[in-house]
Scaffold this active site. Structure first.
Site, short mmCIF file in Angstrom:
data_model
loop_
_atom_site.label_atom_id
_atom_site.label_comp_id
_atom_site.label_asym_id
_atom_site.label_seq_id
_atom_site.Cartn_x
_atom_site.Cartn_y
_atom_site.Cartn_z
N SER A 1 0.83 -1.21 0.00
CA SER A 1 0.00 0.00 0.00
C SER A 1 0.87 1.26 0.00
O SER A 1 1.60 1.52 -0.95
CB SER A 1 -0.96 -0.04 1.19
OG SER A 1 -1.92 0.97 1.13
N ASP B 1 -10.56 -4.72 -3.91
CA ASP B 1 -9.91 -3.73 -3.05
C ASP B 1 -10.77 -2.48 -2.97
O ASP B 1 -11.08 -1.84 -3.99
CB ASP B 1 -8.52 -3.38 -3.61
CG ASP B 1 -7.65 -2.63 -2.60
OD1 ASP B 1 -8.18 -1.75 -1.90
OD2 ASP B 1 -6.45 -2.91 -2.55
N HIS C 1 -8.57 -4.76 0.57
CA HIS C 1 -7.27 -4.13 0.78
C HIS C 1 -6.46 -4.79 1.90
O HIS C 1 -5.23 -4.83 1.82
CB HIS C 1 -7.46 -2.64 1.10
CG HIS C 1 -6.21 -1.83 1.02
ND1 HIS C 1 -5.55 -1.60 -0.17
CD2 HIS C 1 -5.49 -1.19 1.99
CE1 HIS C 1 -4.48 -0.85 0.06
NE2 HIS C 1 -4.42 -0.60 1.37
#
Length: 222
Positions: free
Chosen positions: A92, A157, A186
């Site tokens: 991320s 996600d 996610h």
């Protein structure tokens, strides 16, 4: 702060954690989902100012870059680890500094991006180009990265669009077979794909074999 875990393994991974977590949380995640199955050395580091202590300023894009460079220099200069045996793993937010260093240091062994974004502004806006002032332009860097790249992304996600992962993959100069995790969001990829470590292990084998200039994806594959 940083923690180096030395298992005398042939591959060393620099882990860059995501938002809303710190290096200790990421270390626990890695311990459960990767380190129990794969042998590698690991360096976990924290972003300067990320915890915003009393005497700290909030982190900046440049401070993220300085932090991962310091981690890399510790491995290559102080511990004399071969850059070709170093893999960068960015999850991320951590995809930003990881892509930066992979572009800057072309001799690095490999790059793994989990749930990565195109750029900060493009997390919320669908721009086709990078605006001045945008941060962490991963999509622009990807096509200039010489190391093999593994992209991991959940198809559902809810934070960073799955299409961002697909676009990053398409921009890779030397792509490894991506891991698209069906129905994963996610923060739950390992739940939907408990054997993700096997795919990562195959990528580490690819790096160990010295095939950093080869692609593990057929040229005709979309």
């Amino acid at each position: 702060p940083a923690v180096f875990v030395n298992k005398n393994a042939p591959v060393t991974i620099i882990f860059s954690h995501g938002n809303a977590e710190d290096m200790h949380m990421f270390r626990r995640w890695v311990s459960v989902h990767l380190a129990n199955h794969l042998k590698f050395n690991a360096l976990f580091y924290e972003y300067t100012g990320y915890t915003c202590g009393e005497n700290e300023s909030p982190p900046s894009e440049d401070s993220f870059y300085a932090d991962i460079e310091a981690a890399y220099q510790y491995l290559t200069q102080f511990l004399a680890i071969d850059p070709g045996s170093i893999v960068l793993y960015g999850r991320s937010l951590g995809s930003g500094p990881s892509c930066y260093l992979a572009e800057k240091e072309p001799s690095i062994g490999g790059l793994i991006i989990q749930s990565g974004f195109l750029s900060i502004l493009r997390v919320v806006l669908k721009f086709k180009f990078t605006f001045p002032g945008d941060k962490f332009p991963n999509t622009d860097r990807m096509e200039r990265i010489e190391a093999p790249v593994l992209i991991i992304h959940g198809t559902k996600d809810e934070v960073i669009r799955f299409s961002d992962g697909v676009e990053l993959f398409k921009k890779c100069k030397h792509p490894f077979e991506p891991l698209w995790v069906e129905s994963a969001g996610h923060n739950d990829i390992e739940i939907f794909e408990p054997t993700m470590w096997m795919h990562i292990g195959a990528f580490l084998d690819h790096v160990r074999s010295g095939n950093s200039i080869m692609t593990a994806v057929d040229e005709d594959e979309e």
